[in-house]
Design an enzyme around this catalytic site. Structure first.
Site, short mmCIF file in Angstrom:
data_model
loop_
_atom_site.label_atom_id
_atom_site.label_comp_id
_atom_site.label_asym_id
_atom_site.label_seq_id
_atom_site.Cartn_x
_atom_site.Cartn_y
_atom_site.Cartn_z
N CYS A 110 3.32 4.60 -3.89
CA CYS A 110 2.88 6.17 -3.99
C CYS A 110 2.19 6.57 -5.30
O CYS A 110 1.66 5.39 -5.73
CB CYS A 110 4.35 6.67 -3.84
SG CYS A 110 5.59 6.32 -5.22
N ARG A 150 9.04 8.01 -4.21
CA ARG A 150 8.87 7.60 -2.63
C ARG A 150 8.88 6.10 -2.55
O ARG A 150 9.57 5.74 -1.65
CB ARG A 150 7.57 8.29 -2.10
CG ARG A 150 7.58 9.73 -1.85
CD ARG A 150 6.39 10.54 -1.61
NE ARG A 150 5.36 10.37 -2.86
CZ ARG A 150 4.28 10.76 -2.92
NH1 ARG A 150 3.62 11.06 -1.84
NH2 ARG A 150 3.60 10.33 -3.83
N ASP A 199 5.32 14.14 -1.50
CA ASP A 199 5.76 14.18 -2.96
C ASP A 199 6.66 15.29 -3.41
O ASP A 199 6.77 16.31 -3.28
CB ASP A 199 4.39 14.27 -3.86
CG ASP A 199 4.53 14.08 -5.16
OD1 ASP A 199 5.87 13.71 -5.69
OD2 ASP A 199 3.63 14.15 -6.06
P1 4NP Z 1 6.07 9.52 -6.55
O1 4NP Z 1 6.20 10.95 -7.34
O2 4NP Z 1 4.50 9.31 -6.38
O3 4NP Z 1 6.81 9.68 -5.37
O4 4NP Z 1 6.70 8.30 -7.47
C1 4NP Z 1 5.56 11.29 -8.42
C2 4NP Z 1 6.21 10.67 -9.74
C3 4NP Z 1 5.67 11.23 -10.73
C4 4NP Z 1 4.55 12.09 -10.82
C5 4NP Z 1 3.95 12.54 -9.65
C6 4NP Z 1 4.49 11.91 -8.36
N1 4NP Z 1 3.96 12.55 -12.01
O5 4NP Z 1 2.96 13.05 -11.87
O6 4NP Z 1 4.27 11.95 -12.99
#
Ligand code: 4NP
Length: 159
Positions: free
Chosen positions: A10, A16, A128
């Site tokens: 992800c 995720r 997300d």
């Molecule tokens: P992930 O969620 O891609 O599901 O781990 C996110 C975690 C952090 C960030 C964006 C999405 N971020 O911009 O820091």
């Protein structure tokens, strides 16, 4: 038969994909397939490298019996496209970003999208949840459970 390796990807590798890894590890164990497949996860960005998964995801997953223990790391294209047999992206942007990192058609053919394995077509991505509510984290887990069931089914029927 040699073990196959599955990488879940992800954006940040704190919500995720670590949850996908934990759900899939549990489902592989209950299907007695854990000796044939290993799971790992990684992020497109390295911003959270070394960090535990988001506490909201760890808590919601724990309530369903999944232990999300992995630490965040960034995708390492030169290692990961060689090591992993299947690279499972959570959304279309992840697919595009991963595709940019590929070196060959053989690398590109390893990239798939998590929801492609779900029998429920209501969701075409794992959304997300980072800026969302607890309900968004639960929705991610709902989609991951459905999709991992489909992925286990795919692995047992196609391999
Ligand atoms: P992930 O969620 O891609 O599901 O781990 C996110 C975690 C952090 C960030 C964006 C999405 N971020 O911009 O820091």
């Amino acid at each position: 038969m040699s073990k196959k390796h599955i990488l879940f990807v992800c954006l940040g590798n704190i919500c995720r994909s670590p949850a996908a890894e934990a759900v899939m590890v549990t489902k592989l164990k209950s299907s007695k397939l854990d000796h044939r497949y290993s799971c790992d996860s990684a992020g497109i960005i390295g911003f959270h490298a070394g960090a535990k998964a988001d506490p909201r995801m760890r808590k919601q997953a724990q309530e369903r019996g999944y232990s999300v223990t992995s630490l965040s790391r960034q995708v390492r294209p030169e290692v990961d496209f060689d090591k992993f047999d299947l690279i499972v992206a959570m959304d279309d942007q992840n697919v595009r970003d991963l595709t940019k990192l590929t070196r060959s058609d053989s690398d590109r053919m390893k990239i798939v999208k998590m929801t492609d394995f779900s029998s429920d077509s209501s969701y075409t991505v794992v959304p997300d949840p980072y800026y969302g509510t607890i309900a968004d984290f639960d929705l991610v887990l709902d989609i991951l459970e459905q999709s991992c069931d489909g992925l286990v089914n795919f692995l047992t029927t196609k391999n």
